[in-house]
Enzyme design. Structure first.
Site, short mmCIF file in Angstrom:
data_model
loop_
_atom_site.label_atom_id
_atom_site.label_comp_id
_atom_site.label_asym_id
_atom_site.label_seq_id
_atom_site.Cartn_x
_atom_site.Cartn_y
_atom_site.Cartn_z
N ALA A 199 0.80 -1.23 0.00
CA ALA A 199 0.00 0.00 0.00
C ALA A 199 0.83 1.28 0.00
CB ALA A 199 -0.93 0.01 1.22
N CYS A 322 15.96 0.51 0.41
CA CYS A 322 15.54 -0.47 1.41
C CYS A 322 16.72 -1.05 2.15
CB CYS A 322 14.74 -1.58 0.75
SG CYS A 322 13.25 -0.94 0.00
N1 PLP Z 1 9.51 -5.43 -3.00
C1 PLP Z 1 9.97 -4.33 -3.60
C2 PLP Z 1 10.32 -4.37 -5.05
C3 PLP Z 1 10.13 -3.16 -2.88
O1 PLP Z 1 10.61 -2.07 -3.47
C4 PLP Z 1 9.79 -3.15 -1.49
C5 PLP Z 1 10.00 -1.94 -0.67
O2 PLP Z 1 10.74 -1.06 -1.00
C6 PLP Z 1 9.28 -4.33 -0.93
C7 PLP Z 1 9.16 -5.45 -1.72
C8 PLP Z 1 8.88 -4.39 0.50
O3 PLP Z 1 7.59 -3.83 0.67
P1 PLP Z 1 7.12 -3.34 2.13
O4 PLP Z 1 7.91 -2.12 2.45
O5 PLP Z 1 5.65 -3.08 1.96
O6 PLP Z 1 7.39 -4.47 3.07
#
Ligand code: PLP
Length: 382
Positions: A199, A322
């Protein structure tokens, strides 16, 4: 102090004011638990089911195919661990550019007797279908390839990859977290068995996501308990966040054409300026989602540039946001064959709804000044 201009929408987006409004009643009122039989509970259940329809509709799926999770990471883990746990151990093949939310659970299957294989990508950042076919000569239970990459924005031909996986008897998962809201997504047309979405990348709340599943897929839960989400994800639903996710999906679908048009215009303006300043833009030869630019200047560390631009009031990211505590060069760029020293210089600008031309022009002016200043400081050509 917050940076004044935000160019990091692939990391997260600000909550849409309309979404916040829709969520507030579920945060303020005495809360019903969706499993309760009384009127409060029924109201919460109805809100969750309405959101399930909105989420399903955004990806061309049936509401019964949607399992709510705490976000993209949980959806990816549920797909990788939950699907493989119903199969005899073989190989799980994931692309070399996956988010850690996919490649880490794939690696962890090693302890359960599985092999994890990396599918290489081309210099443009796209999965090599020849390499995939080659790899699938060994018995493979599950293939996972992301729809759009979080760093480069490069889009994969998921329909073609799914077809190859299926013809070799493997199931197919795609992490579509960075694709939702930035391109048309149709679960059936992509031919996948499972798709993860989140989301907070589409102006919804943090802490909500979903795994969309082909009804025939056999899958085990990660979390066991009260049996919510048809037993696939126990735990009381985060009703307010799910309501926000549903509405954010609705807006993303309705505003997709206009949003992608605007993002393309802004991104092209940004990249024209970056080219003038001598940047290399990664993945630009491949189809990309329209909001993302991943670029580098020779002899300049990405971290240095991120900090310098932050002081100027612009929030950009180095490497993968991330894992921004890491100083390792981006694994995505290394997989694309970029030299580690050059990859260390990579920074990402990811645009979003609040950005405009004046911000792009201001950014390019500030960037030029910073490049000149850093050049003088280090006496190295940039
Ligand atoms: N997958 C991708 C490609 C992402 O860019 C991210 C977050 O940056 C995620 C998964 C993880 O999603 P969430 O932050 O909702 O756990």
């Amino acid at each position: 102090m917050n940076a004044a201009v935000y160019f990091d929408h692939n990391a997260t987006t600000a909550l849409d004011a309309r979404v916040l409004e829709a969520m507030l009643p579920f945060l303020r009122q005495p809360q019903g638990n969706p499993t309760s039989r009384h009127s409060f509970g029924r109201q919460a259940r109805s809100a969750v089911e309405n959101a399930r329809e909105q989420v399903a509709s955004a990806v061309g799926a049936h509401p019964s195919q949607v399992t709510f999770t705490s976000g993209g990471t949980e959806a990816d883990n549920l797909a990788i661990c939950g699907i493989t746990s119903t199969m005899p151990p073989s190989t799980v093949a994931v692309s070399a550019i996956e988010h850690p939310a996919v490649f880490r659970p794939a690696q962890a299957l090693f302890g359960r007797g599985w092999q994890s294989a990396r599918i290489p990508v081309t210099g443009a950042g796209q999965v090599s279908t020849d390499a995939l076919r080659n790899l699938l000569r060994q018995k493979t239970g599950l293939v996972s390839v992301m729809t759009a990459n979080n760093e480069t924005g490069v889009i994969q031909d998921i329909a073609a990859i799914s077809e190859i996986a299926r013809s070799h008897g493997a199931l197919m998962h795609t992490d579509a977290v960075q694709a939702l809201g930035k391109m048309k997504l149709d679960f059936n047309a992509l031919g996948v068995n499972a798709m993860s979405i989140s989301a907070h990348k589409i102006r919804g709340p943090q802490g909500a996501g979903a795994l969309i599943l082909d009804k025939r897929v056999d899958i085990q839960p990660l979390l066991r308990g009260g049996g919510q989400e048809k037993g696939l994800r126990s735990g009381t639903e985060n009703v307010a966040a799910i309501v926000g996710f549903g509405l954010a999906c609705d807006h993303a679908t309705r505003e997709l054409t206009e949003h992608t048009r605007r993002m393309t215009q802004l991104r092209d303006r940004l990249e024209a300026g970056l080219h003038r300043l001598g940047a290399t833009i990664f993945g630009s030869e491949a189809p990309r989602v329209p909001n993302t630019s991943f670029f580098a200047f020779p002899n300049l560390e990405g971290e240095t540039l991120v900090m310098a631009m932050d002081k100027q009031g612009y929030a950009i990211a180095s490497g993968s946001a991330c894992s921004s505590d890491s100083t390792e060069p981006s694994h995505v760029l290394l997989a694309m064959g970029i030299a580690p020293d050059f990859a260390r210089g990579a920074v990402r600008a990811s645009l979003g709804a609040g950005n405009d031309e004046a911000q792009i022009d201001g950014f390019l002016r500030a960037l030029e000044n910073e490049l000149n200043r850093l050049k003088q400081l280090t006496a190295v050509a940039v």
